[in-house]
Design an enzyme around this catalytic site. Structure first.
Site, PDB file in Angstrom:
ATOM      1  N   TYR A   8      -1.499  -0.631  11.054  1.00 33.26           N
ATOM      2  CA  TYR A   8      -1.747  -1.268   9.741  1.00 33.26           C
ATOM      3  C   TYR A   8      -0.572  -1.003   8.803  1.00 33.26           C
ATOM      4  O   TYR A   8       0.028  -1.936   8.248  1.00 33.26           O
ATOM      5  CB  TYR A   8      -3.053  -0.729   9.123  1.00 33.26           C
ATOM      6  CG  TYR A   8      -3.177  -0.990   7.630  1.00 33.26           C
ATOM      7  CD1 TYR A   8      -3.275  -2.283   7.132  1.00 33.26           C
ATOM      8  CD2 TYR A   8      -3.185   0.074   6.712  1.00 33.26           C
ATOM      9  CE1 TYR A   8      -3.382  -2.521   5.761  1.00 33.26           C
ATOM     10  CE2 TYR A   8      -3.293  -0.154   5.348  1.00 33.26           C
ATOM     11  CZ  TYR A   8      -3.387  -1.452   4.874  1.00 33.26           C
ATOM     12  OH  TYR A   8      -3.477  -1.682   3.514  1.00 33.26           O
ATOM     13  N   LYS A  54       2.248  -3.646   7.212  1.00 30.60           N
ATOM     14  CA  LYS A  54       2.447  -3.800   5.765  1.00 30.60           C
ATOM     15  C   LYS A  54       3.901  -3.481   5.391  1.00 30.60           C
ATOM     16  O   LYS A  54       4.492  -4.144   4.539  1.00 30.60           O
ATOM     17  CB  LYS A  54       1.499  -2.890   4.981  1.00 30.60           C
ATOM     18  CG  LYS A  54       0.023  -3.217   5.107  1.00 30.60           C
ATOM     19  CD  LYS A  54      -0.375  -4.559   4.533  1.00 30.60           C
ATOM     20  CE  LYS A  54      -0.270  -4.625   3.026  1.00 30.60           C
ATOM     21  NZ  LYS A  54      -0.794  -5.941   2.517  1.00 30.60           N
ATOM     22  N   THR A  80       0.837  -1.200   0.000  1.00 31.48           N
ATOM     23  CA  THR A  80       0.000   0.000   0.000  1.00 31.48           C
ATOM     24  C   THR A  80       0.872   1.249   0.000  1.00 31.48           C
ATOM     25  O   THR A  80       1.999   1.234   0.518  1.00 31.48           O
ATOM     26  CB  THR A  80      -0.911  -0.002   1.249  1.00 31.48           C
ATOM     27  OG1 THR A  80      -1.441   1.301   1.454  1.00 31.48           O
ATOM     28  CG2 THR A  80      -0.132  -0.396   2.508  1.00 31.48           C
ATOM     29  N   ASP A  81       0.315   2.350  -0.503  1.00 30.59           N
ATOM     30  CA  ASP A  81       1.047   3.631  -0.435  1.00 30.59           C
ATOM     31  C   ASP A  81       1.215   4.095   1.014  1.00 30.59           C
ATOM     32  O   ASP A  81       2.028   4.979   1.297  1.00 30.59           O
ATOM     33  CB  ASP A  81       0.341   4.710  -1.272  1.00 30.59           C
ATOM     34  CG  ASP A  81      -1.085   5.023  -0.828  1.00 30.59           C
ATOM     35  OD1 ASP A  81      -1.589   4.386   0.122  1.00 30.59           O
ATOM     36  OD2 ASP A  81      -1.702   5.938  -1.449  1.00 30.59           O
ATOM     37  N   GLU A  82       0.440   3.503   1.941  1.00 27.49           N
ATOM     38  CA  GLU A  82       0.501   3.958   3.342  1.00 27.49           C
ATOM     39  C   GLU A  82       1.838   3.619   4.010  1.00 27.49           C
ATOM     40  O   GLU A  82       2.162   4.173   5.057  1.00 27.49           O
ATOM     41  CB  GLU A  82      -0.680   3.382   4.138  1.00 27.49           C
ATOM     42  CG  GLU A  82      -1.998   3.774   3.505  1.00 27.49           C
ATOM     43  CD  GLU A  82      -3.248   3.515   4.346  1.00 27.49           C
ATOM     44  OE1 GLU A  82      -3.144   3.482   5.585  1.00 27.49           O
ATOM     45  OE2 GLU A  82      -4.327   3.370   3.748  1.00 27.49           O
TER      46      GLU A  82
HETATM   47  P1  NAD Z   1     -10.180  -6.776   2.431  1.00 31.83           P
HETATM   48  O1  NAD Z   1     -10.125  -6.475   3.891  1.00 31.83           O
HETATM   49  O2  NAD Z   1     -11.414  -6.453   1.648  1.00 31.83           O
HETATM   50  O3  NAD Z   1      -9.918  -8.344   2.208  1.00 31.83           O
HETATM   51  C1  NAD Z   1      -8.895  -9.047   2.870  1.00 31.83           C
HETATM   52  C2  NAD Z   1      -9.086 -10.528   2.555  1.00 31.83           C
HETATM   53  O4  NAD Z   1      -8.021 -11.264   3.182  1.00 31.83           O
HETATM   54  C3  NAD Z   1     -10.399 -11.123   3.078  1.00 31.83           C
HETATM   55  O5  NAD Z   1     -10.984 -11.945   2.111  1.00 31.83           O
HETATM   56  C4  NAD Z   1      -9.956 -11.931   4.292  1.00 31.83           C
HETATM   57  O6  NAD Z   1     -10.814 -13.048   4.585  1.00 31.83           O
HETATM   58  C5  NAD Z   1      -8.578 -12.391   3.866  1.00 31.83           C
HETATM   59  N1  NAD Z   1      -7.695 -12.711   5.001  1.00 31.83           N
HETATM   60  C6  NAD Z   1      -7.467 -11.923   6.097  1.00 31.83           C
HETATM   61  N2  NAD Z   1      -6.617 -12.566   6.934  1.00 31.83           N
HETATM   62  C7  NAD Z   1      -6.298 -13.743   6.338  1.00 31.83           C
HETATM   63  C8  NAD Z   1      -5.448 -14.830   6.702  1.00 31.83           C
HETATM   64  N3  NAD Z   1      -4.769 -14.824   7.859  1.00 31.83           N
HETATM   65  N4  NAD Z   1      -5.323 -15.869   5.851  1.00 31.83           N
HETATM   66  C9  NAD Z   1      -6.023 -15.890   4.680  1.00 31.83           C
HETATM   67  N5  NAD Z   1      -6.854 -14.914   4.294  1.00 31.83           N
HETATM   68  C10 NAD Z   1      -6.983 -13.849   5.115  1.00 31.83           C
HETATM   69  O7  NAD Z   1      -8.900  -6.108   1.802  1.00 31.83           O
HETATM   70  P2  NAD Z   1      -8.692  -5.318   0.417  1.00 31.83           P
HETATM   71  O8  NAD Z   1      -9.157  -3.930   0.573  1.00 31.83           O
HETATM   72  O9  NAD Z   1      -9.203  -6.153  -0.692  1.00 31.83           O
HETATM   73  O10 NAD Z   1      -7.105  -5.277   0.361  1.00 31.83           O
HETATM   74  C11 NAD Z   1      -6.371  -6.358  -0.240  1.00 31.83           C
HETATM   75  C12 NAD Z   1      -4.896  -6.057  -0.162  1.00 31.83           C
HETATM   76  O11 NAD Z   1      -4.625  -4.823  -0.833  1.00 31.83           O
HETATM   77  C13 NAD Z   1      -4.365  -5.892   1.255  1.00 31.83           C
HETATM   78  O12 NAD Z   1      -3.100  -6.520   1.341  1.00 31.83           O
HETATM   79  C14 NAD Z   1      -4.250  -4.383   1.431  1.00 31.83           C
HETATM   80  O13 NAD Z   1      -3.220  -4.070   2.352  1.00 31.83           O
HETATM   81  C15 NAD Z   1      -3.919  -3.943   0.030  1.00 31.83           C
HETATM   82  N6  NAD Z   1      -4.342  -2.567  -0.329  1.00 31.83           N
HETATM   83  C16 NAD Z   1      -5.651  -2.179  -0.185  1.00 31.83           C
HETATM   84  C17 NAD Z   1      -6.028  -0.908  -0.583  1.00 31.83           C
HETATM   85  C18 NAD Z   1      -7.479  -0.443  -0.497  1.00 31.83           C
HETATM   86  O14 NAD Z   1      -7.765   0.732  -0.793  1.00 31.83           O
HETATM   87  N7  NAD Z   1      -8.434  -1.294  -0.139  1.00 31.83           N
HETATM   88  C19 NAD Z   1      -5.079  -0.004  -1.093  1.00 31.83           C
HETATM   89  C20 NAD Z   1      -3.753  -0.430  -1.207  1.00 31.83           C
HETATM   90  C21 NAD Z   1      -3.409  -1.719  -0.831  1.00 31.83           C
HETATM   91  P1  TYD Z   2     -10.467   4.567   4.793  1.00 34.23           P
HETATM   92  O1  TYD Z   2     -11.499   4.231   3.770  1.00 34.23           O
HETATM   93  O2  TYD Z   2     -10.553   3.906   6.131  1.00 34.23           O
HETATM   94  O3  TYD Z   2      -9.054   4.309   4.107  1.00 34.23           O
HETATM   95  P2  TYD Z   2      -7.539   4.678   4.621  1.00 34.23           P
HETATM   96  O4  TYD Z   2      -7.613   5.053   6.049  1.00 34.23           O
HETATM   97  O5  TYD Z   2      -6.822   3.383   4.412  1.00 34.23           O
HETATM   98  O6  TYD Z   2      -7.079   5.782   3.731  1.00 34.23           O
HETATM   99  O7  TYD Z   2     -10.476   6.130   5.038  1.00 34.23           O
HETATM  100  C1  TYD Z   2     -10.269   7.046   3.959  1.00 34.23           C
HETATM  101  C2  TYD Z   2     -10.308   8.442   4.513  1.00 34.23           C
HETATM  102  O8  TYD Z   2     -11.639   8.693   5.006  1.00 34.23           O
HETATM  103  C3  TYD Z   2      -9.382   8.620   5.703  1.00 34.23           C
HETATM  104  O9  TYD Z   2      -8.743   9.909   5.626  1.00 34.23           O
HETATM  105  C4  TYD Z   2     -10.295   8.556   6.911  1.00 34.23           C
HETATM  106  C5  TYD Z   2     -11.615   9.067   6.382  1.00 34.23           C
HETATM  107  N1  TYD Z   2     -12.812   8.488   7.040  1.00 34.23           N
HETATM  108  C6  TYD Z   2     -13.804   9.322   7.569  1.00 34.23           C
HETATM  109  O10 TYD Z   2     -13.713  10.558   7.504  1.00 34.23           O
HETATM  110  N2  TYD Z   2     -14.893   8.746   8.164  1.00 34.23           N
HETATM  111  C7  TYD Z   2     -15.035   7.390   8.267  1.00 34.23           C
HETATM  112  O11 TYD Z   2     -16.053   6.920   8.858  1.00 34.23           O
HETATM  113  C8  TYD Z   2     -14.023   6.542   7.706  1.00 34.23           C
HETATM  114  C9  TYD Z   2     -14.126   5.042   7.786  1.00 34.23           C
HETATM  115  C10 TYD Z   2     -12.919   7.142   7.090  1.00 34.23           C
END
Ligand code: NAD
Ligand code: TYD
Length: 332
Positions: A147, A151, A123-125
């Site tokens: 988190y 990562k 992630t960019d985080e």
């Molecule tokens: P999500 O929370 O929707 O899904 C996570 C999945 O992983 C779920 O299906 C869960 O059951 C599975 N999981 C969790 N723990 C597990 C374990 N111990 N063993 C096997 N499976 C397990 O997540 P997402 O938003 O789809 O993110 C997927 C990946 O992308 C993550 O690694 C996250 O860090 C990365 N990512 C997400 C975002 C975003 O905006 N959502 C952005 C950048 C990177």
């Molecule tokens: P989020 O979707 O949790 O993603 P991330 O924290 O990984 O960027 O949050 C996106 C932005 O929205 C973040 O700056 C926090 C804000 N936010 C709110 O203002 N209210 C909310 O209820 C949530 C879940 C997030």
């Protein structure tokens, strides 16, 4: 190609599996997912009958589960499995350290033994917050939430396995994704579904924090490219260059949904809330990727998807999530 995808029942993993099955007719996918609260088999109901798709319920922290998945003989392993919600990492970090760090380690051990290619979905985080300019892949990792720190720990383990054992591995660091099948604890699906339920939307602080919104299908195309063409040992940023403050994002959602500012409820800010994420993307663009979905169309389409799929999100919001929500947001 035989692809072992972990965490494929989550938001991005399920979109990625769908893309692979559509775009690579010769590929087969095994999805290893623990089915935590965020994992939902409904996300892949439409591909369940595809003979090129199979599912194994299992934990990436469990050596036996991982060993069984690798016995399927994958050519490549893509690790989406993670605990992913920053707010949950602030209240209970332990599962993040376990899955995001130890789980990645377990996969890397098998990768080392079997000599298969590995892609870590990061992630960019991991870079932390930047008030001006953008992070490149060479920028230092300065994570601020549990988190992001877990990562970053995984990214460093991947790097060390490349340097020490010579494994074939790439890392992708994407910005905030949005689109279909995102669990409604994240800001866009939370706000959209709250408005559909006639609730208000809980905006942290004054809504000044900035995120770069990347449509999930664009992200998945980028990840697929890095998987197949990325150079081993390298990290690739994936970003859309569509930065919005949370207030701008909220207003855009309100406008699409025909709601007014009275639907905004300002709530106390997140602890350690990163002001802005921004990544430089020339490296993945040099591989031939660029985002296709502009923010306005992507948001319209996403709102419409949640309107059309109440049968997907209503059971989530009325299940365990209801208690989580009430504890966190009260009666908003
Ligand atoms: P999500 O929370 O929707 O899904 C996570 C999945 O992983 C779920 O299906 C869960 O059951 C599975 N999981 C969790 N723990 C597990 C374990 N111990 N063993 C096997 N499976 C397990 O997540 P997402 O938003 O789809 O993110 C997927 C990946 O992308 C993550 O690694 C996250 O860090 C990365 N990512 C997400 C975002 C975003 O905006 N959502 C952005 C950048 C990177
Ligand atoms: P989020 O979707 O949790 O993603 P991330 O924290 O990984 O960027 O949050 C996106 C932005 O929205 C973040 O700056 C926090 C804000 N936010 C709110 O203002 N209210 C909310 O209820 C949530 C879940 C997030």
């Amino acid at each position: 190609m035989r692809l072992l995808v972990t965490g494929g029942c989550g938001f991005i993993g399920s979109n990625f599996i769908r893309l692979v099955l559509e775009e690579h007719s010769e590929d087969e996918v095994l999805n290893l997912d623990k089915l935590t609260y965020a994992g939902n088999p409904e996300n892949l109901r439409d591909v369940e009958g595809d003979p090129r798709y199979s599912f194994q319920q299992g934990d990436i922290c469990d050596a036996d589960d991982v060993g069984k998945a690798f016995a399927w003989n994958p050519d490549m392993v893509i690790n989406f499995a993670a605990e992913t919600h920053v707010d949950r990492s602030i209240t209970s970090p332990e599962d993040f350290v376990k899955t995001d760090v130890l789980g990645t380690y377990r996969l890397l051990e098998q990768v080392r033994e079997m000599g298969v290619r590995f892609m870590q979905i990061s992630t960019d985080e991991v870079y932390g917050s930047i008030s001006e300019g953008s992070f490149s892949e060479e920028s230092p990792l300065q994570p601020n939430s549990p988190y992001a720190a877990s990562k970053a720990g995984a990214d460093l383990l991947v790097r060390s396995y490349v340097r020490t054992y010579g494994i074939d591995a790439v890392i992708a660091r994407s910005s905030n994704n949005y689109g279909p099948y995102q669990y409604p604890e994240k800001v866009i699906p939370l706000f959209v579904t709250n408005l559909l339920e006639g609730r208000r939307v809980p905006l942290y602080g004054e809504g000044r924090n900035i995120r770069d919104w990347l449509y999930v299908r664009d992200n998945c195309r980028g990840l697929d490219l890095v998987l197949r063409s990325g150079q081993s040992g390298e990290a690739y940023n994936v970003g859309a260059g569509q930065e919005k403050t949370n207030l701008e994002l909220t207003r855009a959602i309100l406008e699409i949904m025909g709601k007014g500012e009275e639907s905004i409820q300002n709530v106390p800010d997140r602890l350690g809330h990163d002001l802005r994420y921004s990544v430089e993307t020339s490296k993945i663009k040099a591989l031939g990727w660029s985002p296709r979905m502009d923010f306005e169309s992507g948001l319209q389409r996403t709102v419409q998807w949640y309107r059309d799929h109440a049968a997907w999100w209503e059971p989530i919001k009325s299940g365990e999530f209801r208690r989580y929500y009430a504890e966190k947001y009260g009666d908003i």
